[in-house]
Design a protein around this motif. Structure first.
Motif, mmCIF file in Angstrom:
data_model
loop_
_atom_site.group_PDB
_atom_site.id
_atom_site.type_symbol
_atom_site.label_atom_id
_atom_site.label_comp_id
_atom_site.label_asym_id
_atom_site.label_seq_id
_atom_site.Cartn_x
_atom_site.Cartn_y
_atom_site.Cartn_z
ATOM 1 N N ARG A 47 -9.439 0.672 -3.503
ATOM 2 C CA ARG A 47 -8.358 1.277 -4.267
ATOM 3 C C ARG A 47 -8.870 2.570 -4.908
ATOM 4 O O ARG A 47 -10.076 2.722 -5.117
ATOM 5 C CB ARG A 47 -7.842 0.322 -5.338
ATOM 6 N N LYS B 33 -3.815 -6.928 -1.393
ATOM 7 C CA LYS B 33 -3.395 -5.743 -0.637
ATOM 8 C C LYS B 33 -4.598 -4.916 -0.189
ATOM 9 O O LYS B 33 -4.559 -4.260 0.846
ATOM 10 C CB LYS B 33 -2.432 -4.899 -1.458
ATOM 11 N N LYS C 42 -6.451 -4.784 4.062
ATOM 12 C CA LYS C 42 -6.978 -3.656 4.846
ATOM 13 C C LYS C 42 -8.235 -4.068 5.598
ATOM 14 O O LYS C 42 -8.421 -3.726 6.773
ATOM 15 C CB LYS C 42 -7.316 -2.480 3.933
ATOM 16 N N ASN D 14 -3.772 3.430 4.416
ATOM 17 C CA ASN D 14 -3.579 4.036 3.095
ATOM 18 C C ASN D 14 -2.319 4.894 3.054
ATOM 19 O O ASN D 14 -1.579 4.891 2.064
ATOM 20 C CB ASN D 14 -4.796 4.885 2.721
ATOM 21 N N TYR E 21 0.678 2.624 2.811
ATOM 22 C CA TYR E 21 0.845 2.171 1.434
ATOM 23 C C TYR E 21 1.474 3.268 0.576
ATOM 24 O O TYR E 21 2.377 3.023 -0.225
ATOM 25 C CB TYR E 21 -0.507 1.785 0.843
ATOM 26 N N SER F 27 6.004 -1.587 -3.791
ATOM 27 C CA SER F 27 4.590 -1.906 -3.934
ATOM 28 C C SER F 27 3.994 -2.191 -2.565
ATOM 29 O O SER F 27 4.718 -2.410 -1.582
ATOM 30 C CB SER F 27 4.414 -3.143 -4.827
ATOM 31 N N GLU F 28 2.657 -2.196 -2.511
ATOM 32 C CA GLU F 28 1.993 -2.526 -1.250
ATOM 33 C C GLU F 28 2.377 -3.927 -0.790
ATOM 34 O O GLU F 28 2.477 -4.194 0.399
ATOM 35 C CB GLU F 28 0.478 -2.428 -1.395
#
Length: 608
Positions: free
Chosen positions: A32, A194, A198, A222, A225, A244-245
């Motif tokens: 993140r 989330k 990935k 990314n 998202y 949101s993701e």
């Protein structure tokens, strides 16, 4: 993962950022962004300064750092940061504020930058935290702190335990790194699902993605998202359209479920994304090479959908029926089956995929509105009658939604739902008789078991008075008022005291609590006022008159902008307004559930 590949080492802050062993830090794409806020910065600084003042000779342990050993050059040893991104970046900013900037090699794959200095100029979060650290010391919270001595303390006494997963002949897997990460409790912001998705998704795709494409996997995820997080850029009016993701993961999960065709659907629809994708990735060793493309396409579709909704919802509506349908996704959450709310975007995607690929249009959105309107009403019936058939509801929703095309869904959905309701009513459902009474002219709204859902419906029902007055009402206003408040300070309350108004058949005094929202503070103050009036010992009729007048004044000053409170104020002085309003809301419910005639059967023809 072999034990010999795990290297443990004590490391001071000075070793990490200034030591003779040069490190190049790489922030991988699955991480993140840097997102520590003032609270985390202040906690760290308070702890460090307190340790410096009271125990300057002791080490100050700041948890573990976890790295993948990426590569080694003549200049530096590259470490891929698995856990520690937030802390390493914050210590860099702190040391810079103290006048000693670390000379480190750095690459952030999230945004493609190769310097924290560049990010400090470009990214708001970096600037805000740097400025807060400057302010922290500028305010001279403790005159005993010398910047020079404090810097020396930080470099020598702040201690980490570093865990490095070394490469073997087969390389190191990000899933191996994640296994270590999952076993540790560290400070900072941990990865949540989330982010973990990935990693799992990348490992899952590695057999089908070409070598030259592997470096692009994380940036593509990314970007997907980001498409749902900021579908309308930085437009402040579009805040409620930012997803949101996890909304994206939900929608992708629904698509995967539709492709597997494994009925019954209850466990797949009701379980978590984490559980679902763990099982799916393990059970499907040979992924479709289009999996990443589908994932990114869903994100693009969701972004376009939000753009259409923003434009549509800003226009005046024509009727309350239209308003309810346009809020179908939100009402699905209120119905008690919130895990189904993102079926809305799945329904648009399957049209987008099979039809005008590349562009969402208004017809697709209208079709999704229509189908989701049926879904939330079906789900809410079982919540309203307290029926314990949760898995069966999920199965029937899956059966109705995961059909071969959108035409089949529209054609069969009401039949599937109606047959299911009929079957379960024949079994007998607790509170069914109470709910059925709501759909008659003599019903009593107090028997509604999902009050928040009904009050929000009541709010929209009251829009009629504004529409009749030719006032403009938008879905944007409705959604923001009912579903997307920053702080929900409203509640349902029985506002007419039973101590003053006996709860008999002629005065359904508690019903008004189910017909409006009031602030919590309003509820408490009204109750205290009633207690004072009772304590004065006045005759009952006089007490009631004073109580009603006081409540009316309080609503006028404290009603916010909720339509149902406005309507109440206009009808409050009228005789028998509670009974009339109760009857009006029962008729509204009857109209709302008109697609299910079995709910309205007479006593002699209804199921036992």
């Amino acid at each position: 993962m072999k034990a010999d590949n795990i290297q443990l080492k004590k490391m001071t802050l000075g070793n990490l950022l200034f030591g003779p062993e040069k490190y190049a830090f790489e922030i991988p794409g699955y991480q993140r962004p840097y997102e520590w806020k003032q609270e985390q910065i202040e906690n760290l600084l308070d702890g460090l300064t307190e340790a410096y003042k009271n125990k300057p000779e002791d080490v100050y342990l700041v948890g573990t750092l976890q790295f993948n050993s990426a590569e080694e050059t003549t200049n530096a040893k590259t470490l891929e940061v698995v856990d520690g991104h937030q802390r390493i970046t914050t210590f860099y900013l702190l040391l810079r504020c103290l006048g000693e900037t670390p000379k480190i090699q750095y690459y952030n794959a999230i945004n493609g930058e190769s310097s924290i200095e560049v990010l400090l100029q470009k990214e708001q979060r970096y600037r805000q935290n740097y400025e807060y650290i400057e302010k922290y010391f500028a305010e001279n919270r403790d005159s005993k702190i010398s910047k020079t001595d404090f810097t020396r303390f930080l470099k020598a006494n702040v201690l980490f335990v570093s865990i490095v997963l070394k490469k073997d002949a087969n390389g190191s897997s990000i899933s191996d790194a994640l296994q270590i990460f999952d076993a540790l409790n560290t400070t900072g912001l941990s990865l949540d699902f989330k982010d973990i998705f990935k990693i799992r998704f990348c490992d899952y795709l590695k057999g089908s993605v070409q070598n030259e494409e592997k470096s692009a996997v994380f940036p593509k995820i990314n970007q997907a998202y980001n498409n749902v997080l900021h579908p309308l850029g930085d437009n402040p009016s579009a805040e409620i359209y930012c997803l949101s993701e996890n909304d994206l993961l939900d929608t992708y999960r629904f698509f995967v479920i539709s492709q597997t065709g494994k009925a019954p659907y209850a466990s797949a629809l009701s379980g978590s994304n984490n559980k679902f994708f763990e099982a799916y990735f393990e059970a499907t060793p040979s992924p479709d090479f289009q999996a990443l493309s589908v994932f990114c396409s869903i994100a693009d579709c969701m972004m376009q959908t939000q753009q259409i909704l923003f434009e549509r919802d800003s226009k005046p509506i024509k009727s309350k029926t239209e308003a309810i349908r346009f809020c179908a996704r939100e009402f699905t959450s209120e119905s008690g089956y919130s895990k189904l709310k993102n079926l809305y975007y799945y329904l648009i995607f399957i049209q987008w995929k099979d039809g005008c690929r590349g562009k969402v249009n208004e017809a697709m959105v209208q079709t999704a509105d229509e189908i989701m309107d049926a879904v939330w009403k079906f789900c809410s019936i079982y919540r309203l009658i307290c029926a314990k058939v949760i898995h069966e509801v999920y199965n029937k929703v899956g059966e109705a939604i995961f059909q071969k095309d959108i035409t089949s869904i529209r054609k069969n959905i009401n039949r599937i739902f109606s047959e299911n309701i009929q079957t379960n009513l024949q079994k007998g459902c607790r509170s069914y008789e109470n709910f059925k009474q709501l759909l008659t002219e003599t019903g009593d709204i107090r028997h509604c078991n999902k009050q928040h859902l009904f009050v929000k419906l009541s709010y929209i029902d009251d829009i009629d008075c504004l529409l009749e007055a030719k006032e403009a009402v938008t879905v944007y206003r409705i959604k923001k008022d009912l579903f997307y408040r920053d702080k929900w300070d409203l509640d349902i309350e029985h506002i007419l005291s039973q101590a003053l108004y006996p709860d008999d058949n002629s005065t359904p005094v508690q019903a008004i609590g189910n017909l409006m929202y009031l602030k919590n503070t309003t509820n408490r103050s009204l109750g205290d006022r009633t207690k004072r009036i009772i304590g004065e010992g006045k005759p009952p009729e006089e007490s009631r008159r004073i109580d009603l007048e006081g409540k009316r004044t309080k609503y006028e000053n404290d009603r916010k902008e909720l339509i149902c409170v406005d309507v109440f104020l206009k009808t409050y002085p009228q005789r028998d307004f509670l009974s009339a309003r109760n009857k009006e809301k029962c008729a509204f419910l009857k109209d709302l559930y008109q697609n299910y005639p079995m709910l309205l059967k007479t006593e002699e023809n209804s199921a036992p």
